[in-house]
Design an enzyme around this catalytic site. Structure first.
Site, PDB file in Angstrom:
ATOM      1  N   ASP A 158      39.403 -12.584  -9.605  1.00 34.23           N
ATOM      2  CA  ASP A 158      38.181 -13.299  -9.306  1.00 34.23           C
ATOM      3  C   ASP A 158      37.821 -12.900  -7.870  1.00 34.23           C
ATOM      4  O   ASP A 158      38.677 -12.437  -7.113  1.00 34.23           O
ATOM      5  CB  ASP A 158      38.436 -14.814  -9.406  1.00 34.23           C
ATOM      6  N   MET A 159      36.555 -13.064  -7.485  1.00 35.76           N
ATOM      7  CA  MET A 159      36.163 -12.654  -6.135  1.00 35.76           C
ATOM      8  C   MET A 159      36.084 -13.837  -5.172  1.00 35.76           C
ATOM      9  O   MET A 159      36.866 -13.940  -4.241  1.00 35.76           O
ATOM     10  CB  MET A 159      34.831 -11.909  -6.168  1.00 35.76           C
ATOM     11  N   ASP A 160      35.130 -14.741  -5.400  1.00 37.75           N
ATOM     12  CA  ASP A 160      34.893 -15.842  -4.470  1.00 37.75           C
ATOM     13  C   ASP A 160      36.051 -16.833  -4.497  1.00 37.75           C
ATOM     14  O   ASP A 160      36.367 -17.412  -5.528  1.00 37.75           O
ATOM     15  CB  ASP A 160      33.588 -16.571  -4.820  1.00 37.75           C
ATOM     16  N   ASP A 188      41.238 -18.809  -8.567  1.00 41.43           N
ATOM     17  CA  ASP A 188      41.381 -20.003  -7.739  1.00 41.43           C
ATOM     18  C   ASP A 188      40.682 -21.206  -8.347  1.00 41.43           C
ATOM     19  O   ASP A 188      40.720 -22.284  -7.767  1.00 41.43           O
ATOM     20  CB  ASP A 188      40.806 -19.760  -6.336  1.00 41.43           C
TER      21      ASP A 188
END
Length: 188
Positions: free
Chosen positions: A11-13, A167
């Site tokens: 995941d990025m953010d 997250d």
């Protein structure tokens, strides 16, 4: 540590990049024009969702008649500059660097594809990934498995041989629904 997996998906953010402050600032600025604000405690459950879903939640909580896509676009129009000014890589980047060239890796994000590419380029990480899958690349977003399944397909590995780094609860649910193992980076 993750050698048994054939593909790594991030995941990025909130996982690869700390973008929260920029996103929060952009939402605050846009919503202030309409005398609304973001309830951070309630919206946290939507982490990993596309902006229009967050806009829809805010609109519904204020019971106003607005187009969530239009509101999300207003936020998108100002968020990039804010996030680029504040973004910082998070510690999981060390996993990315250690597996670069050893395993195919992808980013599966609730952000728009182009925005994700620009952010990853800005912090010098874009070239580490074989594929980037954004909110505009799939019809069904997290917690649906589509984002991560498309990552696996683009990396040419089977879903059950992938591990996802996440997250957010929606992302962790999406990984499970895709038949992938997952690491909740909040507990690393």
């Amino acid at each position: 540590m993750y050698d048994r997996y054939q593909g790594l998906i991030f995941d990025m953010d909130g996982t690869l990049l700390d973008t929260e402050e920029g996103h929060r600032k952009a939402w605050s600025e846009v919503l202030a024009k309409y005398d609304m604000e973001l309830d951070l405690e309630k919206v946290i459950a939507l982490n990993g969702s596309p902006s229009w879903k967050i806009a829809e939640f805010v609109i519904n909580s204020y019971q106003v008649d607005m187009d969530p896509y239009k509101l999300a676009q207003e936020k998108f129009d100002i968020v990039e500059e804010m996030v680029l000014d504040m973004v910082k890589p998070l510690p999981i980047v060390e996993v990315v660097k250690s597996y670069y060239g050893k395993r195919p890796m992808a980013v599966g994000t609730g952000s728009m594809h182009g925005f994700a590419e620009r952010l990853l380029q800005h912090v010098g990480l874009k070239d580490y990934f074989m594929a980037i899958v954004g909110a505009d690349d799939v019809q069904h977003h997290k917690p649906a498995p589509d984002t991560f399944l498309l990552c696996a397909q683009l990396m040419k590995v089977t879903p059950d041989s992938c591990i996802v780094f996440e997250d957010a609860p929606f992302g962790l649910q999406a990984a499970k629904a895709a038949g992938m193992d997952a690491v909740d980076v909040r507990y690393l």
